[in-house]
Design a protein around this motif. Structure first.
Motif, PDB file in Angstrom:
ATOM      1  N   PRO A 226      11.012  10.243 -10.892  1.00 34.83           N
ATOM      2  CA  PRO A 226       9.903  11.054 -10.851  1.00 34.83           C
ATOM      3  C   PRO A 226       9.997  11.850  -9.243  1.00 34.83           C
ATOM      4  O   PRO A 226      10.058  11.230  -8.226  1.00 34.83           O
ATOM      5  CB  PRO A 226       8.894  10.177 -10.978  1.00 34.83           C
ATOM      6  N   ALA A 227       9.962  13.287  -9.352  1.00 32.78           N
ATOM      7  CA  ALA A 227       9.770  13.823  -8.045  1.00 32.78           C
ATOM      8  C   ALA A 227       8.550  13.883  -7.615  1.00 32.78           C
ATOM      9  O   ALA A 227       7.668  14.002  -8.182  1.00 32.78           O
ATOM     10  CB  ALA A 227      10.568  15.325  -8.348  1.00 32.78           C
ATOM     11  N   ILE A 228       8.531  13.815  -6.178  1.00 35.17           N
ATOM     12  CA  ILE A 228       7.134  13.824  -5.549  1.00 35.17           C
ATOM     13  C   ILE A 228       7.039  15.284  -4.655  1.00 35.17           C
ATOM     14  O   ILE A 228       8.055  15.465  -4.073  1.00 35.17           O
ATOM     15  CB  ILE A 228       7.087  12.756  -4.625  1.00 35.17           C
ATOM     16  N   HIS A 229       6.124  15.714  -4.551  1.00 38.51           N
ATOM     17  CA  HIS A 229       5.951  17.197  -4.199  1.00 38.51           C
ATOM     18  C   HIS A 229       4.652  17.253  -3.223  1.00 38.51           C
ATOM     19  O   HIS A 229       3.431  16.648  -3.758  1.00 38.51           O
ATOM     20  CB  HIS A 229       5.628  18.273  -5.276  1.00 38.51           C
ATOM     21  N   ALA A 230       4.724  17.496  -1.894  1.00 38.40           N
ATOM     22  CA  ALA A 230       3.574  18.017  -1.110  1.00 38.40           C
ATOM     23  C   ALA A 230       2.843  19.024  -1.412  1.00 38.40           C
ATOM     24  O   ALA A 230       3.161  20.009  -1.323  1.00 38.40           O
ATOM     25  CB  ALA A 230       4.080  17.847   0.411  1.00 38.40           C
ATOM     26  N   VAL A 231       1.531  18.760  -1.866  1.00 35.50           N
ATOM     27  CA  VAL A 231       0.655  20.186  -2.234  1.00 35.50           C
ATOM     28  C   VAL A 231      -0.023  20.498  -0.972  1.00 35.50           C
ATOM     29  O   VAL A 231      -0.440  21.730  -0.676  1.00 35.50           O
ATOM     30  CB  VAL A 231      -0.145  19.561  -3.199  1.00 35.50           C
ATOM     31  N   LYS A 232      -0.664  19.535  -0.359  1.00 35.34           N
ATOM     32  CA  LYS A 232      -1.255  19.949   1.018  1.00 35.34           C
ATOM     33  C   LYS A 232      -0.948  18.952   2.189  1.00 35.34           C
ATOM     34  O   LYS A 232      -0.888  17.790   1.855  1.00 35.34           O
ATOM     35  CB  LYS A 232      -3.038  19.945   0.913  1.00 35.34           C
ATOM     36  N   ASP A 233      -0.799  19.522   3.244  1.00 36.44           N
ATOM     37  CA  ASP A 233      -0.172  18.784   4.549  1.00 36.44           C
ATOM     38  C   ASP A 233      -0.697  19.161   5.706  1.00 36.44           C
ATOM     39  O   ASP A 233      -0.146  20.317   6.293  1.00 36.44           O
ATOM     40  CB  ASP A 233       1.225  18.812   4.453  1.00 36.44           C
ATOM     41  N   THR A 234      -1.831  18.585   5.970  1.00 38.82           N
ATOM     42  CA  THR A 234      -2.666  19.204   7.469  1.00 38.82           C
ATOM     43  C   THR A 234      -2.015  18.347   8.620  1.00 38.82           C
ATOM     44  O   THR A 234      -2.685  17.410   8.975  1.00 38.82           O
ATOM     45  CB  THR A 234      -4.075  18.916   7.262  1.00 38.82           C
ATOM     46  N   GLN A 235      -0.701  18.414   9.035  1.00 37.47           N
ATOM     47  CA  GLN A 235      -0.195  17.843  10.018  1.00 37.47           C
ATOM     48  C   GLN A 235      -0.557  18.312  11.483  1.00 37.47           C
ATOM     49  O   GLN A 235      -0.681  17.732  12.372  1.00 37.47           O
ATOM     50  CB  GLN A 235       1.474  18.094   9.814  1.00 37.47           C
ATOM     51  N   ASN A 236      -1.222  19.618  11.469  1.00 32.22           N
ATOM     52  CA  ASN A 236      -1.851  20.004  12.668  1.00 32.22           C
ATOM     53  C   ASN A 236      -3.304  19.709  12.678  1.00 32.22           C
ATOM     54  O   ASN A 236      -3.912  20.410  11.922  1.00 32.22           O
ATOM     55  CB  ASN A 236      -1.427  21.518  12.648  1.00 32.22           C
ATOM     56  N   VAL A 237      -3.524  18.768  13.177  1.00 33.32           N
ATOM     57  CA  VAL A 237      -5.056  18.440  13.260  1.00 33.32           C
ATOM     58  C   VAL A 237      -5.300  17.710  14.537  1.00 33.32           C
ATOM     59  O   VAL A 237      -4.684  17.320  15.517  1.00 33.32           O
ATOM     60  CB  VAL A 237      -5.204  16.865  12.193  1.00 33.32           C
ATOM     61  N   CYS A 238      -6.637  18.042  14.830  1.00 29.72           N
ATOM     62  CA  CYS A 238      -7.095  17.372  16.420  1.00 29.72           C
ATOM     63  C   CYS A 238      -7.365  16.069  16.257  1.00 29.72           C
ATOM     64  O   CYS A 238      -7.666  15.615  15.232  1.00 29.72           O
ATOM     65  CB  CYS A 238      -8.468  18.165  16.628  1.00 29.72           C
ATOM     66  N   LYS A 239      -7.450  15.753  17.498  1.00 33.75           N
ATOM     67  CA  LYS A 239      -7.426  14.034  17.777  1.00 33.75           C
ATOM     68  C   LYS A 239      -9.005  13.671  17.206  1.00 33.75           C
ATOM     69  O   LYS A 239      -9.780  14.539  17.474  1.00 33.75           O
ATOM     70  CB  LYS A 239      -7.579  13.682  19.144  1.00 33.75           C
ATOM     71  N   ASP A 240      -8.994  12.406  16.498  1.00 35.60           N
ATOM     72  CA  ASP A 240     -10.076  11.878  15.857  1.00 35.60           C
ATOM     73  C   ASP A 240     -10.849  12.807  14.726  1.00 35.60           C
ATOM     74  O   ASP A 240     -12.023  12.904  14.446  1.00 35.60           O
ATOM     75  CB  ASP A 240     -11.175  11.795  16.772  1.00 35.60           C
ATOM     76  N   ASP A 241      -9.940  13.939  14.171  1.00 37.46           N
ATOM     77  CA  ASP A 241     -10.480  14.795  13.202  1.00 37.46           C
ATOM     78  C   ASP A 241      -9.779  14.044  11.811  1.00 37.46           C
ATOM     79  O   ASP A 241      -8.698  13.402  11.888  1.00 37.46           O
ATOM     80  CB  ASP A 241     -10.186  16.060  13.034  1.00 37.46           C
ATOM     81  N   PRO A 242     -10.320  14.511  10.637  1.00 39.94           N
ATOM     82  CA  PRO A 242      -9.355  13.862   9.387  1.00 39.94           C
ATOM     83  C   PRO A 242      -8.229  14.691   8.887  1.00 39.94           C
ATOM     84  O   PRO A 242      -8.212  15.867   9.000  1.00 39.94           O
ATOM     85  CB  PRO A 242     -10.527  13.960   8.442  1.00 39.94           C
ATOM     86  N   ALA A 243      -7.174  13.890   8.775  1.00 41.26           N
ATOM     87  CA  ALA A 243      -5.860  14.398   8.277  1.00 41.26           C
ATOM     88  C   ALA A 243      -6.341  14.478   6.562  1.00 41.26           C
ATOM     89  O   ALA A 243      -6.406  13.413   5.991  1.00 41.26           O
ATOM     90  CB  ALA A 243      -4.867  13.931   8.746  1.00 41.26           C
ATOM     91  N   GLU A 244      -5.538  15.634   5.936  1.00 42.34           N
ATOM     92  CA  GLU A 244      -5.977  15.287   4.421  1.00 42.34           C
ATOM     93  C   GLU A 244      -4.356  15.507   3.716  1.00 42.34           C
ATOM     94  O   GLU A 244      -3.715  16.685   4.209  1.00 42.34           O
ATOM     95  CB  GLU A 244      -6.817  16.396   3.827  1.00 42.34           C
TER      96      GLU A 244
END
Length: 199
Positions: free
Chosen positions: A92-110
């Protein structure tokens, strides 16, 4: 008079997986039966007649459904042939749909992943430690990870497809890694004098 000796045929079996993931390297072994006296010589061939090995073991990379043919010969030069089929299963191939790599410290990454193959299972671990991600941080059948990040993080998402095989299960999988470096939030200070009226 003529005396004819009837020599026994070699008795052996083939041991190995009959299902393999695409591009997986597997080992197939010819096993001599206890009733066969003396050693056996083996010859492995593909369906085109190409010799692959002359050992009791064959290491092969499976790129498609494959049928192997092996001939065992005993000391009396009596031979027996058999075949062994290996079914290739897709990864099975896996695909990234959402990638919040730019996030501020102590904020949620999704992070959100998906796969076009049906009936798959998703899982997440810390890519550096191997620790499982808390189930409370996962949602939507484990396709979504949402977690507060305060330091550099690496997450590994894995998608697994299970194939039944004689009461057991063959698992084929693929994975991807997300690297997140949280940005420091700016410090804001107010300088100067503030004058207000009484009342």
């Amino acid at each position: 008079s003529v005396i004819i000796n009837i020599n026994p045929l070699p008795v052996f079996s083939i041991s190995g997986d009959t299902i393999a993931c695409k591009d997986e390297r597997i080992t197939i072994t010819a096993v001599k039966d206890a009733s066969t006296v003396g050693g056996l010589n083996y010859e492995w061939k593909d369906k085109y007649g190409n010799v692959l090995s002359d050992n009791d073991e064959l290491n092969i990379v499976i790129t498609k459904d494959t049928t192997l043919y092996v001939k065992a010969t005993n000391a009396e030069n009596c031979s027996k042939d058999t075949s062994f089929h290996i079914a290739m299963k897709g990864i099975p191939a896996i695909h990234a749909v959402k990638d919040t790599q730019n996030v501020c410290k102590d904020d949620p990454a999704e992070l959100v992943v998906t796969s076009s193959m049906p009936d798959v299972v998703f899982s997440w671990v810390d890519a550096r430690t191997g620790a499982n991600i808390d189930a409370n941080d996962l949602s939507n059948n484990n396709t979504t990870l949402r977690q507060i990040v305060s330091t550099y993080k690496e997450y590994k998402a894995t998608v697994t497809k299970s194939y039944p095989i004689y009461g057991k299960t063959k698992e084929c999988f693929s994975d991807t890694i997300f690297k997140i470096t949280p940005w420091e939030k700016p410090n804001i200070r107010l300088n100067g004098q503030i004058e207000i009226c009484q009342g």
